[in-house]
Design a protein around this motif. Sequence first.
Motif, PDB file in Angstrom:
ATOM      1  N   GLN B  10       0.828  -1.209   0.000  1.00 20.31           N
ATOM      2  CA  GLN B  10       0.000   0.000   0.000  1.00 20.31           C
ATOM      3  C   GLN B  10       0.862   1.260   0.000  1.00 20.31           C
ATOM      4  N   THR B  11       1.992   1.205   0.693  1.00 18.18           N
ATOM      5  CA  THR B  11       2.899   2.358   0.717  1.00 18.18           C
ATOM      6  C   THR B  11       3.353   2.701  -0.707  1.00 18.18           C
ATOM      7  N   PHE B  12       3.747   1.655  -1.429  1.00 20.49           N
ATOM      8  CA  PHE B  12       4.185   1.864  -2.811  1.00 20.49           C
ATOM      9  C   PHE B  12       3.040   2.463  -3.637  1.00 20.49           C
ATOM     10  N   LEU B  13       1.855   1.885  -3.490  1.00 18.26           N
ATOM     11  CA  LEU B  13       0.710   2.367  -4.264  1.00 18.26           C
ATOM     12  C   LEU B  13       0.395   3.825  -3.926  1.00 18.26           C
ATOM     13  N   ASN B  14       0.502   4.147  -2.647  1.00 16.63           N
ATOM     14  CA  ASN B  14       0.265   5.532  -2.235  1.00 16.63           C
ATOM     15  C   ASN B  14       1.256   6.477  -2.917  1.00 16.63           C
ATOM     16  N   CYS B  66       9.817   2.944  -9.271  1.00 18.69           N
ATOM     17  CA  CYS B  66      10.019   1.492  -9.392  1.00 18.69           C
ATOM     18  C   CYS B  66      11.492   1.136  -9.196  1.00 18.69           C
ATOM     19  N   ALA B  67      12.388   1.980  -9.740  1.00 19.65           N
ATOM     20  CA  ALA B  67      13.826   1.702  -9.599  1.00 19.65           C
ATOM     21  C   ALA B  67      14.210   1.718  -8.125  1.00 19.65           C
ATOM     22  N   LYS B  68      13.656   2.704  -7.420  1.00 16.74           N
ATOM     23  CA  LYS B  68      13.973   2.829  -5.989  1.00 16.74           C
ATOM     24  C   LYS B  68      13.576   1.569  -5.218  1.00 16.74           C
ATOM     25  N   HIS B  69      12.437   0.993  -5.608  1.00 11.57           N
ATOM     26  CA  HIS B  69      11.926  -0.185  -4.875  1.00 11.57           C
ATOM     27  C   HIS B  69      12.211  -1.492  -5.602  1.00 11.57           C
ATOM     28  N   LYS B  70      12.996  -1.422  -6.668  1.00 14.70           N
ATOM     29  CA  LYS B  70      13.285  -2.624  -7.485  1.00 14.70           C
ATOM     30  C   LYS B  70      12.020  -3.375  -7.897  1.00 14.70           C
ATOM     31  N   ILE B  71      11.110  -2.636  -8.490  1.00  9.57           N
ATOM     32  CA  ILE B  71       9.864  -3.224  -8.981  1.00  9.57           C
ATOM     33  C   ILE B  71       9.959  -3.350 -10.504  1.00  9.57           C
ATOM     34  N   PRO B  72       9.623  -4.504 -11.072  1.00  6.52           N
ATOM     35  CA  PRO B  72       9.644  -4.645 -12.527  1.00  6.52           C
ATOM     36  C   PRO B  72       8.689  -3.663 -13.225  1.00  6.52           C
ATOM     37  N   VAL B  73       9.090  -3.212 -14.401  1.00  6.70           N
ATOM     38  CA  VAL B  73       8.302  -2.266 -15.192  1.00  6.70           C
ATOM     39  C   VAL B  73       8.084  -2.859 -16.580  1.00  6.70           C
ATOM     40  N   ILE B  74       6.834  -2.982 -16.985  1.00  5.23           N
ATOM     41  CA  ILE B  74       6.539  -3.542 -18.306  1.00  5.23           C
ATOM     42  C   ILE B  74       5.768  -2.507 -19.122  1.00  5.23           C
ATOM     43  N   PRO B  75       6.346  -2.050 -20.256  1.00  2.60           N
ATOM     44  CA  PRO B  75       5.620  -1.097 -21.088  1.00  2.60           C
ATOM     45  C   PRO B  75       4.548  -1.795 -21.921  1.00  2.60           C
ATOM     46  N   TYR B  76       3.445  -1.108 -22.168  1.00  2.00           N
ATOM     47  CA  TYR B  76       2.300  -1.681 -22.888  1.00  2.00           C
ATOM     48  C   TYR B  76       1.794  -0.676 -23.912  1.00  2.00           C
ATOM     49  N   GLY B  77       1.638  -1.129 -25.163  1.00  2.15           N
ATOM     50  CA  GLY B  77       1.111  -0.250 -26.212  1.00  2.15           C
ATOM     51  C   GLY B  77      -0.309  -0.640 -26.560  1.00  2.15           C
ATOM     52  N   VAL B  93       4.836  -3.326 -12.321  1.00  3.24           N
ATOM     53  CA  VAL B  93       3.999  -2.229 -12.791  1.00  3.24           C
ATOM     54  C   VAL B  93       3.974  -2.218 -14.316  1.00  3.24           C
ATOM     55  N   CYS B  94       2.771  -2.296 -14.876  1.00  7.36           N
ATOM     56  CA  CYS B  94       2.614  -2.140 -16.321  1.00  7.36           C
ATOM     57  C   CYS B  94       2.373  -0.667 -16.620  1.00  7.36           C
ATOM     58  N   ILE B  95       3.220  -0.082 -17.473  1.00  2.37           N
ATOM     59  CA  ILE B  95       2.990   1.307 -17.886  1.00  2.37           C
ATOM     60  C   ILE B  95       2.281   1.282 -19.229  1.00  2.37           C
ATOM     61  N   ASP B  96       1.009   1.655 -19.213  1.00  2.00           N
ATOM     62  CA  ASP B  96       0.209   1.663 -20.434  1.00  2.00           C
ATOM     63  C   ASP B  96       0.352   3.033 -21.094  1.00  2.00           C
ATOM     64  N   LEU B  97       0.917   3.034 -22.305  1.00  6.61           N
ATOM     65  CA  LEU B  97       1.204   4.307 -22.983  1.00  6.61           C
ATOM     66  C   LEU B  97       0.127   4.690 -23.997  1.00  6.61           C
ATOM     67  N   SER B  98      -0.997   3.951 -24.000  1.00  9.06           N
ATOM     68  CA  SER B  98      -1.976   4.176 -25.066  1.00  9.06           C
ATOM     69  C   SER B  98      -2.611   5.567 -25.024  1.00  9.06           C
ATOM     70  N   GLN B  99      -2.584   6.193 -23.847  1.00 10.63           N
ATOM     71  CA  GLN B  99      -3.155   7.557 -23.787  1.00 10.63           C
ATOM     72  C   GLN B  99      -2.123   8.621 -24.175  1.00 10.63           C
ATOM     73  N   MET B 100      -0.894   8.194 -24.390  1.00 10.24           N
ATOM     74  CA  MET B 100       0.101   9.131 -24.938  1.00 10.24           C
ATOM     75  C   MET B 100      -0.024   9.027 -26.456  1.00 10.24           C
ATOM     76  N   ASP B 101      -1.082   9.650 -26.968  1.00  8.95           N
ATOM     77  CA  ASP B 101      -1.466   9.439 -28.363  1.00  8.95           C
ATOM     78  C   ASP B 101      -1.462  10.732 -29.175  1.00  8.95           C
ATOM     79  N   LYS B 102      -0.589  11.667 -28.780  1.00 11.37           N
ATOM     80  CA  LYS B 102      -0.540  12.948 -29.494  1.00 11.37           C
ATOM     81  C   LYS B 102       0.525  12.927 -30.597  1.00 11.37           C
ATOM     82  N   ILE B 103       0.199  13.593 -31.688  1.00 15.50           N
ATOM     83  CA  ILE B 103       1.209  13.874 -32.703  1.00 15.50           C
ATOM     84  C   ILE B 103       1.977  15.081 -32.158  1.00 15.50           C
ATOM     85  N   VAL B 104       3.228  14.912 -31.828  1.00 16.44           N
ATOM     86  CA  VAL B 104       3.991  16.010 -31.217  1.00 16.44           C
ATOM     87  C   VAL B 104       4.276  17.081 -32.264  1.00 16.44           C
TER      88      VAL B 104
END
Lengths: 464, 464
Positions: B10-14, B66-77, B93-104
């Motif tokens: 819960q601490t991590f989630l917070n 995640c690096a601080k707590h050594k938690i795996p990170v999985i990117p998702y498109g 932790v899955c990082i879902d990037l689907s909402q990063m959908d802008k043409i820069v």
Amino acid sequence: MTTAYGTIDQTFLNQLHTLTDKDRVSTSKALCEQHGTDESYHKAQAPDVVVFTLSTKEVSDVVKLCAKHKIPVIPYGTGTSLEGHIAALHGGVCIDLSQMDKIVEARPQDMDVTVEAGVTRKALNEYLRDTGLFFPIDPGADASLGGMASTRASGTNAVRYGTMRENVLALTVVTPNGDIVKTASRAKKSAAGYDLTRLYVGAEGTLGIITEVTLRLYGIPETISAAVCPFPGLEEAVNTVISIIQCGIPVARMELLDDRQMYAVNQYSKLDYEVAPTLFFEFHGSPSSVEEQIEMVKSLAEDFGGKNFQWASQLEDRDRLWNARHNAYYAALALRPGCKGVSSDACVPISRLAEAIMATKQDIEDSFLDGTIVGHVGDGNFHTLFAFMPDDEKELAEAKRLNARIVERAIAMDGTCTGEHGIGHGKMKYLESEFGEAGLEIMRSLKKALDPDNIMNPGKIVAL
Amino acid sequence: MTTAYGTIDQTFLNQLHTLTDKDRVSTSKALCEQHGTDESYHKAQAPDVVVFTLSTKEVSDVVKLCAKHKIPVIPYGTGTSLEGHIAALHGGVCIDLSQMDKIVEARPQDMDVTVEAGVTRKALNEYLRDTGLFFPIDPGADASLGGMASTRASGTNAVRYGTMRENVLALTVVTPNGDIVKTASRAKKSAAGYDLTRLYVGAEGTLGIITEVTLRLYGIPETISAAVCPFPGLEEAVNTVISIIQCGIPVARMELLDDRQMYAVNQYSKLDYEVAPTLFFEFHGSPSSVEEQIEMVKSLAEDFGGKNFQWASQLEDRDRLWNARHNAYYAALALRPGCKGVSSDACVPISRLAEAIMATKQDIEDSFLDGTIVGHVGDGNFHTLFAFMPDDEKELAEAKRLNARIVERAIAMDGTCTGEHGIGHGKMKYLESEFGEAGLEIMRSLKKALDPDNIMNPGKIVAL
């Protein structure tokens, strides 16, 4: 990190002699000095020993010995690089690969070829002549293909055919501990793991030594036509180039020479081109496609005042034309006998090219130093050669100042400090402004991971 | 190396909640399971948390935590990969990037565009429609461009336009310690240091997370013409392809579907193509160049018995044709409702292609399992889909056995185990046979150097 390197003493040399024929190991002063000298203005620095290897296995044996004694290893192809790549900054063993000059296997059916690293681009094309295939990448010098891969070289054909980055299919590499690695299969594409081929292409021998190169080949076009066209001004010539690229016309070559460079070329190659900003073109394709390209290019050039196309369709006329272009560097140097050159190598997005070149021309006009501009402009890449007298520190300082301006401008335009010459030790200071500290830190991590003792061409690309 | 990962409590989630809006962090079982499930037969494995990020900065913040707590990170498109790339093998932790959908930024003048990683290939082409430019790389799925870069994807246009390897100009990457790195300038070519762009293209999120992609664009061809041509046999179709490639005809697309796949396509897309080994073609260029290509291809096809070209020059006819081709994977699966598929992805030098495909067809005939063949044959790349029922272990074992045979054959032919799907965890066992222990050791060194705590998509490409 400072690395304490081992000493090259008689014991080491005796061990070296057991690995190769004795007459292929030399500590001759003249030979060592020649092997520390490239074609640039950077100070030569001789290795302690030169070994002429004949096989990947020999390279591996020599590297293993050097690794054991922590002796620096510097690979050498033809010595034609321009940023001090071959200077033995910490002494050490120069591995000269020029005698590894065999075509390992040509496979016309797959349009690829495997060569030893010492084969030069001209030797390869000579060999391929009867197959109907050719290898397009052509830096000015007749460089070795291992060296070209190591510096991620390109040249006049890159606008159509890409650079060494796109045209190396696979490499054989001797790693810093002497392992022999094949970086890829011959499949045209692959999604198998980290891209080891692209890791070594452009690594300048700092991560390992390339001993074999597998290259993509292309069919010699059915029709080739070349032309030279002068323009009323530099800006008009560059804007013609930008239009051609933006129209997607697949020209094979499109080279810019400014008026001063044209003067030099005429002198050096005994030609009588108009002394004006000039584009050199080449068109490849079927007869009708070449005709179509020519029509479109002529029409765009005319919009910018380029009218007097001078054609060269016969092989020997084309050869004369492109030899003149390839000798541009030497031609510019020949304007001042005894001089050396500082050559810039900026590459910018095509939309910024006119701005970058015009500002450079202005820099030259504002300086007391002479400069010539020549460029692979279809890629946004151009060189400015500043010729200075080697004993004149003021001239050298001015050449460096001008080069720095060109680099900084290119980086500010989201371009690069080097399109094709590489970093060596001459451009290390610009890497951080181009990649930022975080980017540079990744490069350092790669170097430390793969060459923890920093024996492979130390002092190039990144300092540890 | 075994990494002891931290615990998500819960601490991590917070702490995670302080970095993003609360409603963009989810531990819902259904959502987590969906994010551990790709389109392949590999066992799904859910992450513990899914975070929907909106910016590179947010990705960096989450990775730092995640690096601080050594938690795996999985990117998702879009979750459309095929080798278990997104399975959270060690939770995390899955990082879902689907909402990063802008043409820069789109820069038609430079024929390039910068997009956030979540933009899909179809969304990009939709956006580009009015510019006269397009982005050619088209895996079957409407994948995200970040995911496509991460798996070094390609598709039907690669034979003419290359893969993600050739078409990514630069990336923004969040490194395992949360640094933000730009891998390159927008210059079309560069010889500046190690090729960081190609380091991350194909790294499958194991070295960092791609958050922005700068891509090369191409002018929409003046003329596009597509055709379908059936052949009397598979070998005749493949030999036609080999001849076309060896003649250097610049076809834009050239796809093979075997008889069984054509049957599936007809059923799925409600079409009535002849059920025979078939090539799908597309030609790009000026009217005369397209005509020239068509004449040459027709003549070569006729030499091998391919006569009944069915043309599609209208946009909607072409769209129907290529949609049918893009849905081939789903069409083959639909032949057996409820089944899953094992898809092979061999890629071999073009001269070995007929041999590779005919041997595969024989394998299918000798097996009790059904299989369909479809391929980007101009690149020497082909897929075989073996449809098996998920609860039938014998069928799965047989599909895996057949896949292994295809891989081993490809590697023996100096080809690769994967042309475009990538390694994930599904193909890790083949990396060593393809690269040897020395090659694999370099990959491990890269991974260890850049991600020492093994938190980035752990268990993919190389095991530590």
